[in-house]
Enzyme design. Sequence first.
Site, PDB file in Angstrom:
ATOM      1  N   ASP A 151      -0.681  10.803  42.239  1.00 51.28           N
ATOM      2  CA  ASP A 151       0.588  11.059  41.289  1.00 51.28           C
ATOM      3  C   ASP A 151       1.457   9.595  41.038  1.00 51.28           C
ATOM      4  O   ASP A 151       2.617   9.730  40.928  1.00 51.28           O
ATOM      5  CB  ASP A 151       1.529  11.973  42.049  1.00 51.28           C
ATOM      6  CG  ASP A 151       0.966  13.563  41.600  1.00 51.28           C
ATOM      7  OD1 ASP A 151       0.060  13.714  41.066  1.00 51.28           O
ATOM      8  OD2 ASP A 151       1.731  14.321  42.059  1.00 51.28           O
TER       9      ASP A 151
ATOM     10  N   ASP B  33      -2.904  13.243  54.613  1.00 50.45           N
ATOM     11  CA  ASP B  33      -2.190  12.545  53.757  1.00 50.45           C
ATOM     12  C   ASP B  33      -2.259  11.045  53.997  1.00 50.45           C
ATOM     13  O   ASP B  33      -3.324  10.636  54.555  1.00 50.45           O
ATOM     14  CB  ASP B  33      -0.615  12.667  54.262  1.00 50.45           C
ATOM     15  CG  ASP B  33       0.053  13.740  53.852  1.00 50.45           C
ATOM     16  OD1 ASP B  33      -0.252  14.541  53.030  1.00 50.45           O
ATOM     17  OD2 ASP B  33       1.120  14.114  54.592  1.00 50.45           O
TER      18      ASP B  33
ATOM     19  N   ASP C 172       4.059  23.214  53.065  1.00 51.12           N
ATOM     20  CA  ASP C 172       2.974  23.515  54.257  1.00 51.12           C
ATOM     21  C   ASP C 172       3.675  24.712  54.983  1.00 51.12           C
ATOM     22  O   ASP C 172       2.890  25.584  55.379  1.00 51.12           O
ATOM     23  CB  ASP C 172       2.790  22.379  55.141  1.00 51.12           C
ATOM     24  CG  ASP C 172       4.043  21.398  55.595  1.00 51.12           C
ATOM     25  OD1 ASP C 172       5.084  21.949  55.248  1.00 51.12           O
ATOM     26  OD2 ASP C 172       3.896  20.432  55.710  1.00 51.12           O
TER      27      ASP C 172
END
Length: 541
Positions: free
Chosen positions: A126, A181, A274
């Site tokens: 993104d 991540d 999450d």
Amino acid sequence: MVLSFPAPGLFLAQHSIGQYIHQHFFDTTFKGLYHANAFDMALLIPYFIVLILLASYGLHRYTLVYLYYKKKKNKVTDPAEKFEDLPRVTVQLPIFNEQYVVDRLLQAACRLNYPREKLDIQLLDDSTDETVEVARGLVEHYATRGFPITYIHRTNRAGFKAGALHEGLQVAKGEFVAIFDAEFVPPPDFLLRIIHHFTDPKIGMVQTRWTHINRNYSFLTEVEAILLDGHFVLEHSARARNDVFFNFNGTAGLWRRQAIDDAGGWQHDTLTEDTDLSYRAQLNGWKFIYRQDVECPAELPVEMTAFKTQQARWAKGLIQTGKKILPRVLKSDQPFRVKLEAWYHLTANLSYPLMVVLSVLLLPAMVIRFYQGWFQMLYIDIPLFLASTFSISSFYLVSQRELFPRSWPRALLYLPFLMALGIGLTVTNTRAVIEALIGKQSAFARTPKYRVESKKDKIRATKYRRRLGWVPWIELLIGSYFALTVYYALQNENYLTVPFLMLFVVGYWYTGLMSLLQGRFSGLSLSAAAEDHIKPFPVGV
């Protein structure tokens, strides 16, 4: 002129410990002269209510330590069965403006020891800066060498990380989904060590333990590591072993795709998507596994502002999730112990506003309590302080002892500063909690990563650094207020409270000064960089 001083022996006789104790705790000369009025009670009642609530959360930490040891036999290690034919796995790598670490992330993902024909790697980008070109070039590099990797770039950032994961699932080929991540470096054997747990059709997710690449980089990263170790050793293990709900941490875990879909998929109405998905899945009957022995290294934030932004996002997200999920949990047919643990888990960050109230009331309460007598302070205040503060010490010491049986005493040096840092986060996290309570929405504020792995590494750029705002100045002001309470305590020989009060002084001054100094020494490029990314780039604290 000759100055004369009393002999040391005479001074000690006049100020003996026995005399001090008798004067402050057993002297009844002024007994009965002070009577609390309505104003005093208006201060003391909230003061004790806050202390009792904080003590409740402190006692919960003791409970987690107890459950960790009591249920040690329930520790999960290797799976009982193995797949004869390995299932297909999709690896999702969500990133946003991560030009300094994206190459390390992709390299680790492509080194995963898993059959390539059963692997599907997605880089979910993104980004709005140079990361786009860097990431696209890296994906092309690995794809031409036969790695099953695809590049998915969004320009609208709808739903932030949750939206990116959802969009990736639309084209995912895997029956199982691993998520990492940008700051993580999964070891090559990661998938093979946990995939076989899914031979049990009831298992919906397996979470592994985070470890820390740059643990020894600075004093701050050492303390951050201890904080996270407490969460991953005691909280996760105690909850998993006691068969109550625990959460996926957003990364370093493996999901069954069916469990995600069955729970309603990724939703972006909280900042901790999450935890939200974890509770929805477990309410639907899916079982989770925690593998404390499987490690996944990650880079810790090296700047105070980045650390505060990360903590504020987690604090706000958990309260948002609590508002959304707790009513469903409490109305469900889950056992009482599950509901109670969910309550403490999802509301734990309410302790930050409580700490603000305590900070305001502490000095006037000390003045009032001084006139009531020291003995009352001993048998009322001290137990509450012990329950609310020293539970933190035991909590993190136990985690260090479990991880480092030989060197854990070293953590004793960091404990006072760990407690002080927790106090110093109060202002930032209180604002985040209040925003969650009143329903104020905000962007997903990413934590800047600079690929700082050892002491020889330097922060490469400042353009990802958070804006400072007014919070550091408030922290310095509150720290000065507590410095006055220390002065008052010393003047009135209330030495027992001084170490506790010093935690507040050090905590607020440390977080405030570190935030200001790291920002001021960033150079003139900070303001220009902030302008470049002001629209899609979320503003931090």
